[in-house]
Enzyme design. Structure first.
Site, mmCIF file in Angstrom:
data_model
loop_
_atom_site.group_PDB
_atom_site.id
_atom_site.type_symbol
_atom_site.label_atom_id
_atom_site.label_comp_id
_atom_site.label_asym_id
_atom_site.label_seq_id
_atom_site.Cartn_x
_atom_site.Cartn_y
_atom_site.Cartn_z
ATOM 1 N N HIS A 308 0.849 -1.188 0.000
ATOM 2 C CA HIS A 308 0.000 0.000 0.000
ATOM 3 C C HIS A 308 0.881 1.233 0.000
ATOM 4 O O HIS A 308 1.977 1.229 0.570
ATOM 5 C CB HIS A 308 -0.911 0.001 1.236
ATOM 6 C CG HIS A 308 -2.040 0.981 1.155
ATOM 7 N ND1 HIS A 308 -1.874 2.307 1.500
ATOM 8 C CD2 HIS A 308 -3.324 0.853 0.756
ATOM 9 C CE1 HIS A 308 -3.031 2.938 1.325
ATOM 10 N NE2 HIS A 308 -3.917 2.089 0.871
ATOM 11 N N ASP A 366 -7.978 -4.401 -0.460
ATOM 12 C CA ASP A 366 -8.510 -4.758 -1.777
ATOM 13 C C ASP A 366 -8.377 -6.247 -2.071
ATOM 14 O O ASP A 366 -9.075 -6.776 -2.932
ATOM 15 C CB ASP A 366 -7.786 -3.961 -2.872
ATOM 16 C CG ASP A 366 -7.929 -2.467 -2.688
ATOM 17 O OD1 ASP A 366 -9.071 -2.019 -2.516
ATOM 18 O OD2 ASP A 366 -6.912 -1.755 -2.699
#
Length: 431
Positions: A308, A366
């Site tokens: 991320h 995600d």
């Protein structure tokens, strides 16, 4: 306004400057460069604004090294476990958790605003039947300003409140209508007797021909997805909303701008990309091949759903999302789903492989959200609209906070110009 706690000295050429420094409640100290050009005649250069604080905010805090996400100081794990989305909405909007009476009043206000103006339904027929739901949402949400003139004055506190509630209430309805339009089914009106997440699932999956009951486990999983995506500090779409709002644009236009930015695959489309990658891998025995490709610097392939931009540790939202994935897939009897098996094995490898550990490529939110949404019956084209409706409250909270900031200025980033220097025009016959 945060108080100054010190100064930073900057020297270049014959110029010596002392710049104010501030200490936030949490996070690194900040050097204020607001007067740098006025006093020193220079700009700073920060592509992507990764080292630049663009505003003061008391809404969300992220510690990427610890893997921590706080809404108004509350850890996301606690809110996902003990709270629900509309209570989190209240927290983000007003700064504190509501008491029972405040929560009931807020829930009633949102519920009473879930319907959209009937003329708004005509807008959908202007789109091709195969239009992406995000294209539809950008246009229809922006069009709300043409229907609700009593909540466009950003200088009126009451109008700002009405606009905030309207958008939290109506964006799920618009997202569900975009989905129904894309599959050729009639629009389903909201039901006031249902909670927020259940109502969204009802509007998406019920049909006039038969009764539809929302499964509470699916509703809870949907509510968690909303909560986990409600806000995430000054990301690309939130910064877009703030930049649009700094021009005093109406709230509906600002949120439409945020939706447009979220549409990008590097932002809101990441869960769709992660699911498509898992399906491309297809089976557990092919994982080593794709892991090897991910490690190959000369191969453009990337493992989606890992790592991320902000989190340099485990994404705290991913832990909650994984629990929901297990619950949903067990309920639906598809825990042996090949995509899920690939996801679980890929996660196991990532948590044990030295390459992933060294680069801190842990599964993010995600990685599992796409699996849950697909299991519920949503096509990948609806993943980003669901993200948009989840994030609407965060955008509105940031927008409201920005308008109350006495230091607010219209956004105007500078540039490092690399074009031609001044030159004179040459007549066409002499070129």
């Amino acid at each position: 306004m945060v108080k100054q706690t010190g100064t930073a000295k900057l020297s270049f050429g014959d110029t010596d400057l002392e710049l104010p420094m501030y200490s936030p409640t949490m996070g690194p100290d900040v050097i204020d460069i607001g007067k740098l050009y006025a006093k020193g005649g220079v700009f700073t250069h920060d592509p992507g604004f990764t080292s630049t604080s663009s505003c003061e905010s008391a809404i969300t805090f992220i510690d990427g090294d610890k893997g921590e996400l706080l809404y108004r100081g509350y850890p996301i794990e606690q809110l996902a476990e003990k709270s629900h989305y509309l209570e989190v909405c209240y927290l983000l909007l007003y700064g504190e958790l509501p008491n029972a009476e405040e929560l009931e009043n807020f829930e009633n206000r949102v519920t009473r605003h879930t319907m959209v103006h009937e003329q708004l339904t005509v807008f959908f027929s202007g789109y091709r039947r195969d239009a992406h739901p995000m294209a539809t949402m950008v246009g229809v949400v922006g069009a709300l300003s043409a229907f609700y003139h009593d909540s466009l004055d950003i200088n009126d506190y009451q109008q700002r409140e009405i606009a905030a509630v309207r958008m939290i209430a109506k964006v799920p309805t618009i997202a569900a209508m975009a989905y129904k339009y894309s599959i050729g089914q009639p629009f389903v009106y909201p039901k006031n007797a249902l909670d927020y997440a259940s109502n969204f699932l009802y509007m998406c999956f019920s049909v006039p021909a038969e009764e539809y009951e929302v499964n509470p486990i699916l509703a809870r999983a949907m509510d968690r997805i909303f909560t986990l995506h409600a806000d995430h500090e000054q990301n690309a779409s939130t910064s877009t909303v703030r930049l649009a709002g700094s021009s005093q644009a109406n709230p509906f236009a600002c949120i439409a701008a945020g939706i447009a930015c979220l549409w990008g695959p590097a932002h809101g489309g990441a869960n769709q990309a992660a699911l498509e990658m898992l399906k491309e891998i297809g089976s557990v025995d092919r994982i080593p091949e794709y892991v090897a490709r991910a490690k190959d610097k000369n191969d453009p392939f990337r493992l989606m759903g890992f790592g991320h931009r902000v989190y340099k540790n485990f994404d705290p939202r991913a832990k909650v999302m994984k629990e929901s994935a297990d619950e949903v897939l067990e309920l639906l009897g598809i825990e042996n789903n090949p995509t899920l098996q690939v996801a679980k094995e890929l996660e196991r490898i990532a948590l044990e492989d030295e390459y992933f550990i060294e680069k801190k490529l842990y599964p993010n939110v995600d990685f599992y959200s796409g699996i849950i949404l697909e299991a519920m019956g949503f096509p990948t084209s609806m993943f980003t609209p669901i993200f948009a409706l989840s994030r609407t409250v965060g955008w509105i909270s940031q927008w409201k906070e920005m308008l109350g900031d006495p230091a607010l200025k219209i956004g105007r980033p500078r540039q490092l110009y690399t074009g031609e220097p001044r030159r004179d025009y040459v007549d066409v016959e002499n070129r």
